[in-house]
Enzyme design. Sequence first.
Site, short mmCIF file in Angstrom:
data_model
loop_
_atom_site.label_atom_id
_atom_site.label_comp_id
_atom_site.label_asym_id
_atom_site.label_seq_id
_atom_site.Cartn_x
_atom_site.Cartn_y
_atom_site.Cartn_z
N HIS A 65 72.37 50.87 69.70
CA HIS A 65 73.79 50.48 69.86
C HIS A 65 74.42 51.24 71.01
CE1 HIS A 65 77.52 48.63 68.63
NE2 HIS A 65 78.13 49.80 68.67
N HIS A 278 77.11 51.08 62.14
CA HIS A 278 77.90 52.10 61.44
C HIS A 278 77.72 51.97 59.92
CE1 HIS A 278 79.58 53.19 65.25
NE2 HIS A 278 80.20 52.03 65.40
N ASP A 329 76.11 54.52 71.18
CA ASP A 329 77.45 53.96 71.05
C ASP A 329 78.40 54.37 72.18
OD1 ASP A 329 79.62 52.62 70.07
OD2 ASP A 329 79.79 53.70 68.20
ZN LIG Z 1 80.15 50.14 69.03
#
Ligand SMILES: [Zn+2]
Length: 474
Positions: A65, A278, A329
């Site tokens: 991610h 998440h 992320d």
């Molecule tokens: Zn994200």
Amino acid sequence: MSDAAAGARSFWAPQAWLVGGWRDGVLLRADSSGHWAEVAGGVATPPEGAQVLGGPVLPPLVDAHSHAFQRAMAGLAERREAGEDDFWSWRDRMYGVALRITPEQLRAVAAQLYVELLRGGYTQVCEFHYLQHRPDGRPYDDPLALSWALADAAQDAGLGLTLLPVLYERAGFAQPALRDDQRRFKTDAEAVARLAAGVRAAGRPRVGAGLAIHSLRAAAPDSIRALCRLAEGIEGPLHIHVAEQVGEVADCLKATGARPIEWLVRQGVLDARWQLVHATHAEPHEIESVARSGAGVVICPATEANLGDGLTDLPRWLAEGVPISIGSDSQVTRSWVEELRWLEYGQRLALRQRNVGAEPGVQPATAARLFDAALAASAAPAGLARWGLVAGARADFLVLDPQDASLLGVPASHRLDALVFTSPGDAIRDVYVAGKRVVAERRHAAQDAIAARFAEAMRALWETDAGAPVSDPP
Ligand SMILES: [Zn+2]
């Protein structure tokens, strides 16, 4: 024998990490397409023609991610000027970068990030890509202009890329349109499917595509169902941000009568293609439902800490056997070693226990359990059939330096423990992608030129922002 030597497609490692532990004398033979044809332990001496690797070999991980452009604000959102600071105030600042970055700047920023990810032990990155249009919101002549900026950056750095165009159409559960500062993100289900098809049709080496839904708050139920129908005719993974914020969970409950993961479960769509990014605020019954569905979760420990998201129920995800991959992320950390360390440390701090991630009697070593979980979960989010030191997987690997301070004097049995849980360390010495060395002796061949373009992009990006530190350029 050097890499350039003819036939340097076979490697011999004194030790390599195979299926949960170190094996001595490992022969790794790649085919001409850059995939493993054979991986065999117990080969006591290097066969004729095999390149002898000068240290223990680890498989890399997939960074499952990433939002590459956010590398441009790492370190620039760590001040609280007034009141409270949370995910939502961070997001408003992040939009400032998202609104002005150009395709050229995105390529420069992403290339720097990708070199850092290689150095951090990742060789494939999944880009959750929602920057689609010009800064004023009009489409580019080529709707894939910003996707190609990422693909070019991946090529500059030499790692694999899974592009995930994102369904993004509204500002919230009760806001059916986007905010003006979200104008570069606008897509619908058909557009997302077209973008993914366009990436695939180009047939670039080591560039694949999947689909993504920004979140339940940013896409309407009908659009999500439409994308799921389209996905039936499209290969590849399906990613979604879910249950990252308690506020988002509350809004979802209010709008739909269900928590985000509950809502997805009720649609009956979850399966092994799905990657729940998440999944921080998940109740036990939701974790059990995800486990039954076969979907994976993508945990981004450093970003979740940085944004004050909260802590996920790691012991339960592990106990239910849900695939757990790791994502960088927001790019505050570009190393899976550090991500795994914080994945465990968050649990220790919250539970006041040690070695929460271990499984006594099965895998008592926390680092090994977390690493093997992330390794086993790496292929699916990237849309790859196989990953790691196994036949059929791309011939990617890391060579460690046993003389690095973090590993020096540590017996092989505890090497991975020391890699993950001691710092500072810089033990990843060489990185190979598809059988070719892209990082040698901790250096990437193009790192200086890539860094110079990144610094220039940072200057250009931030000198237009009144609140940014232009007087102190990077
Ligand atoms: Zn994200």
